[in-house]
Design a protein around this motif. Structure first.
Motif, PDB file in Angstrom:
ATOM      1  N   SER A 289       4.844 -20.597  -0.431  1.00 19.34           N
ATOM      2  CA  SER A 289       4.794 -21.770  -1.295  1.00 19.34           C
ATOM      3  C   SER A 289       5.621 -22.896  -0.684  1.00 19.34           C
ATOM      4  CB  SER A 289       5.351 -21.441  -2.683  1.00 19.34           C
ATOM      5  OG  SER A 289       6.745 -21.178  -2.594  1.00 19.34           O
ATOM      6  N   LYS A 290       5.401 -24.100  -1.185  1.00 16.93           N
ATOM      7  CA  LYS A 290       6.164 -25.246  -0.722  1.00 16.93           C
ATOM      8  C   LYS A 290       7.638 -25.072  -1.070  1.00 16.93           C
ATOM      9  CE  LYS A 290       6.729 -30.209  -1.242  1.00 16.93           C
ATOM     10  NZ  LYS A 290       6.319 -31.422  -1.939  1.00 16.93           N
ATOM     11  N   THR A 291       7.918 -24.532  -2.251  1.00 10.84           N
ATOM     12  CA  THR A 291       9.298 -24.312  -2.676  1.00 10.84           C
ATOM     13  C   THR A 291      10.021 -23.363  -1.739  1.00 10.84           C
ATOM     14  OG1 THR A 291       8.631 -24.677  -4.966  1.00 10.84           O
ATOM     15  CG2 THR A 291      10.741 -23.574  -4.619  1.00 10.84           C
ATOM     16  N   ALA A 292       9.353 -22.295  -1.320  1.00  3.04           N
ATOM     17  CA  ALA A 292       9.975 -21.333  -0.402  1.00  3.04           C
ATOM     18  C   ALA A 292      10.242 -21.981   0.956  1.00  3.04           C
ATOM     19  CB  ALA A 292       9.089 -20.101  -0.248  1.00  3.04           C
ATOM     20  N   ALA A 293       9.308 -22.761   1.462  1.00  2.88           N
ATOM     21  CA  ALA A 293       9.498 -23.437   2.748  1.00  2.88           C
ATOM     22  C   ALA A 293      10.641 -24.453   2.660  1.00  2.88           C
ATOM     23  CB  ALA A 293       8.206 -24.123   3.187  1.00  2.88           C
ATOM     24  N   CYS A 294      10.707 -25.185   1.560  1.00  5.34           N
ATOM     25  CA  CYS A 294      11.777 -26.165   1.380  1.00  5.34           C
ATOM     26  C   CYS A 294      13.138 -25.475   1.257  1.00  5.34           C
ATOM     27  CB  CYS A 294      11.500 -27.033   0.152  1.00  5.34           C
ATOM     28  SG  CYS A 294      10.135 -28.191   0.389  1.00  5.34           S
ATOM     29  N   ASN A 295      13.175 -24.338   0.576  1.00  4.65           N
ATOM     30  CA  ASN A 295      14.439 -23.608   0.459  1.00  4.65           C
ATOM     31  C   ASN A 295      14.870 -23.014   1.798  1.00  4.65           C
ATOM     32  OD1 ASN A 295      15.053 -24.193  -2.185  1.00  4.65           O
ATOM     33  ND2 ASN A 295      13.987 -22.414  -3.000  1.00  4.65           N
ATOM     34  N   ALA A 296      13.930 -22.645   2.643  1.00  5.48           N
ATOM     35  CA  ALA A 296      14.283 -22.173   3.990  1.00  5.48           C
ATOM     36  C   ALA A 296      14.909 -23.318   4.781  1.00  5.48           C
ATOM     37  CB  ALA A 296      13.048 -21.640   4.707  1.00  5.48           C
ATOM     38  N   CYS A 297      14.340 -24.500   4.685  1.00  4.25           N
ATOM     39  CA  CYS A 297      14.906 -25.676   5.349  1.00  4.25           C
ATOM     40  C   CYS A 297      16.304 -25.956   4.802  1.00  4.25           C
ATOM     41  CB  CYS A 297      14.006 -26.885   5.136  1.00  4.25           C
ATOM     42  SG  CYS A 297      14.638 -28.409   5.873  1.00  4.25           S
ATOM     43  N   LYS A 298      16.453 -25.883   3.495  1.00  3.10           N
ATOM     44  CA  LYS A 298      17.745 -26.142   2.855  1.00  3.10           C
ATOM     45  C   LYS A 298      18.783 -25.101   3.281  1.00  3.10           C
ATOM     46  CE  LYS A 298      19.616 -27.062  -1.761  1.00  3.10           C
ATOM     47  NZ  LYS A 298      19.244 -27.225  -3.183  1.00  3.10           N
ATOM     48  N   PHE A 299      18.369 -23.843   3.434  1.00 10.60           N
ATOM     49  CA  PHE A 299      19.270 -22.781   3.874  1.00 10.60           C
ATOM     50  C   PHE A 299      19.834 -23.110   5.252  1.00 10.60           C
ATOM     51  CE2 PHE A 299      19.932 -18.951   6.409  1.00 10.60           C
ATOM     52  CZ  PHE A 299      20.851 -18.264   5.624  1.00 10.60           C
ATOM     53  N   TYR A 300      18.971 -23.436   6.197  1.00 10.75           N
ATOM     54  CA  TYR A 300      19.423 -23.743   7.553  1.00 10.75           C
ATOM     55  C   TYR A 300      20.216 -25.050   7.600  1.00 10.75           C
ATOM     56  CZ  TYR A 300      16.647 -19.937   9.441  1.00 10.75           C
ATOM     57  OH  TYR A 300      16.138 -18.696   9.725  1.00 10.75           O
ATOM     58  N   ALA A 301      19.751 -26.070   6.897  1.00 13.58           N
ATOM     59  CA  ALA A 301      20.378 -27.391   6.975  1.00 13.58           C
ATOM     60  C   ALA A 301      21.738 -27.430   6.284  1.00 13.58           C
ATOM     61  CB  ALA A 301      19.452 -28.445   6.380  1.00 13.58           C
ATOM     62  N   THR A 302      21.917 -26.699   5.196  1.00 16.81           N
ATOM     63  CA  THR A 302      23.220 -26.716   4.524  1.00 16.81           C
ATOM     64  C   THR A 302      24.195 -25.720   5.151  1.00 16.81           C
ATOM     65  OG1 THR A 302      22.455 -25.161   2.831  1.00 16.81           O
ATOM     66  CG2 THR A 302      22.281 -27.519   2.320  1.00 16.81           C
ATOM     67  N   GLY A 303      23.754 -24.957   6.132  1.00 13.57           N
ATOM     68  CA  GLY A 303      24.632 -24.025   6.836  1.00 13.57           C
ATOM     69  C   GLY A 303      25.058 -24.534   8.197  1.00 13.57           C
ATOM     70  N   SER A 304      24.744 -25.776   8.522  1.00 12.72           N
ATOM     71  CA  SER A 304      25.101 -26.362   9.815  1.00 12.72           C
ATOM     72  C   SER A 304      25.409 -27.844   9.604  1.00 12.72           C
ATOM     73  CB  SER A 304      23.928 -26.218  10.791  1.00 12.72           C
ATOM     74  OG  SER A 304      24.055 -27.105  11.865  1.00 12.72           O
ATOM     75  N   CYS A 305      26.582 -28.271  10.014  1.00 12.84           N
ATOM     76  CA  CYS A 305      26.944 -29.687   9.818  1.00 12.84           C
ATOM     77  C   CYS A 305      26.030 -30.631  10.592  1.00 12.84           C
ATOM     78  CB  CYS A 305      28.400 -29.919  10.211  1.00 12.84           C
ATOM     79  SG  CYS A 305      29.560 -29.341   8.960  1.00 12.84           S
ATOM     80  N   ALA A 306      25.592 -30.222  11.773  1.00 14.88           N
ATOM     81  CA  ALA A 306      24.692 -31.081  12.544  1.00 14.88           C
ATOM     82  C   ALA A 306      23.379 -31.284  11.792  1.00 14.88           C
ATOM     83  CB  ALA A 306      24.437 -30.477  13.916  1.00 14.88           C
ATOM     84  N   MET A 307      22.818 -30.207  11.255  1.00 16.48           N
ATOM     85  CA  MET A 307      21.564 -30.342  10.499  1.00 16.48           C
ATOM     86  C   MET A 307      21.818 -31.017   9.159  1.00 16.48           C
ATOM     87  SD  MET A 307      19.348 -26.912  11.263  1.00 16.48           S
ATOM     88  CE  MET A 307      17.973 -27.457  10.262  1.00 16.48           C
ATOM     89  N   TYR A 308      22.949 -30.734   8.537  1.00 19.16           N
ATOM     90  CA  TYR A 308      23.259 -31.320   7.236  1.00 19.16           C
ATOM     91  C   TYR A 308      23.291 -32.841   7.318  1.00 19.16           C
ATOM     92  CZ  TYR A 308      25.745 -32.225   2.875  1.00 19.16           C
ATOM     93  OH  TYR A 308      26.088 -32.678   1.627  1.00 19.16           O
ATOM     94  N   LYS A 309      23.806 -33.360   8.425  1.00 19.09           N
ATOM     95  CA  LYS A 309      23.942 -34.812   8.561  1.00 19.09           C
ATOM     96  C   LYS A 309      22.684 -35.494   9.065  1.00 19.09           C
ATOM     97  CE  LYS A 309      28.900 -34.740   9.175  1.00 19.09           C
ATOM     98  NZ  LYS A 309      30.038 -35.177   9.976  1.00 19.09           N
ATOM     99  N   THR A 310      21.712 -34.735   9.590  1.00 20.23           N
ATOM    100  CA  THR A 310      20.539 -35.382  10.197  1.00 20.23           C
ATOM    101  C   THR A 310      19.203 -34.961   9.608  1.00 20.23           C
ATOM    102  OG1 THR A 310      20.438 -33.676  11.913  1.00 20.23           O
ATOM    103  CG2 THR A 310      21.718 -35.652  12.409  1.00 20.23           C
ATOM    104  N   CYS A 311      19.146 -33.886   8.864  1.00 17.64           N
ATOM    105  CA  CYS A 311      17.868 -33.318   8.433  1.00 17.64           C
ATOM    106  C   CYS A 311      17.417 -33.864   7.079  1.00 17.64           C
ATOM    107  CB  CYS A 311      17.998 -31.794   8.363  1.00 17.64           C
ATOM    108  SG  CYS A 311      16.456 -30.950   7.997  1.00 17.64           S
ATOM    109  N   ILE A 312      16.171 -34.265   7.000  1.00 15.39           N
ATOM    110  CA  ILE A 312      15.489 -34.581   5.741  1.00 15.39           C
ATOM    111  C   ILE A 312      14.338 -33.579   5.675  1.00 15.39           C
ATOM    112  CG2 ILE A 312      14.245 -36.308   4.388  1.00 15.39           C
ATOM    113  CD1 ILE A 312      17.085 -37.180   4.951  1.00 15.39           C
ATOM    114  N   CYS A 313      14.441 -32.592   4.785  1.00 11.64           N
ATOM    115  CA  CYS A 313      13.464 -31.497   4.755  1.00 11.64           C
ATOM    116  C   CYS A 313      12.067 -31.967   4.340  1.00 11.64           C
ATOM    117  CB  CYS A 313      13.938 -30.398   3.803  1.00 11.64           C
ATOM    118  SG  CYS A 313      15.372 -29.493   4.399  1.00 11.64           S
ATOM    119  N   HIS A 314      11.086 -31.515   5.103  1.00 14.54           N
ATOM    120  CA  HIS A 314       9.670 -31.741   4.822  1.00 14.54           C
ATOM    121  C   HIS A 314       8.960 -30.400   4.905  1.00 14.54           C
ATOM    122  CE1 HIS A 314      10.775 -35.854   5.724  1.00 14.54           C
ATOM    123  NE2 HIS A 314       9.583 -36.275   5.354  1.00 14.54           N
ATOM    124  N   ALA A 315       7.858 -30.271   4.206  1.00 12.76           N
ATOM    125  CA  ALA A 315       7.057 -29.046   4.268  1.00 12.76           C
ATOM    126  C   ALA A 315       5.583 -29.412   4.345  1.00 12.76           C
ATOM    127  CB  ALA A 315       7.323 -28.169   3.046  1.00 12.76           C
TER     128      ALA A 315
END
Length: 174
Positions: free
Chosen positions: A90-116
């Motif tokens: 689902s889109k929600t699962a894909a977005c949560n996977a992006c959120k998992f990786y992005a909120t666990g890394s400062c580099a991704m946290y500061k640059t990532c805008i999650c899309h699915a």
């Protein structure tokens, strides 16, 4: 042989004797000795460079500004399971996977805008597959119009992933 013939036509005998070793074998030996004479200098440079690089890799090292490094943040959601086909169901699962990786890394946290995007596309003349949910995520919408933004936060009170911001305790301090 070709080199000797070419040399004999281009360089007169009087100049050949002043140029150094005359045979090809002697020239190869001279080149090898020249390379070996530079070898100790290269080894010294390498030995000096290794401790310098190791100092910057140590845990808890100071940054160039003198501030201590911070550990990576803890992801704000659990990692969702992928389906058997390697994508998310689902889109929600894909977005949560992006959120998992992005909120666990400062580099991704500061640059990532999650899309699915759902990677299932209807193709004419091909039977419809049973699994039509094949969701994948990315950190940007550069993939085209099929990529949809995952989170639409209120930027005054939330970060790019819809989590509440705490100005007194930032997730990734500067």
């Amino acid at each position: 042989r070709r080199l000797r013939c070419l040399r004999s036509t281009l360089v007169p005998d009087t100049q050949r004797s002043r140029r150094g070793p005359s045979s090809l074998h002697q020239r190869k030996i001279a080149m090898a000795l020249g390379a070996f004479s530079r070898l100790p200098l290269a080894l010294i440079a390498l030995v000096c460079a290794v401790p310098c690089a190791a100092k910057t890799l140590r845990s808890g090292a100071l940054t160039s500004s003198g501030a201590a490094e911070h550990p990576p943040p803890t992801p704000s959601v659990e990692m969702p399971e992928k389906d058997k086909d390697g994508a998310y169901g689902s889109k929600t699962a894909a977005c949560n996977a992006c959120k998992f990786y992005a909120t666990g890394s400062c580099a991704m946290y500061k640059t990532c805008i999650c899309h699915a995007s759902n990677a299932h596309f209807d193709i004419g003349g091909v039977p419809e597959p049973t699994d039509t949910n094949h969701w994948l995520w990315s950190c940007g919408g550069e993939g085209g119009e099929k990529y949809q933004v995952c989170f639409k936060p209120n930027r005054l009170y939330q970060d790019d992933f819809g989590d509440k911001l705490d100005p007194n305790n930032p997730k990734c301090p500067e």
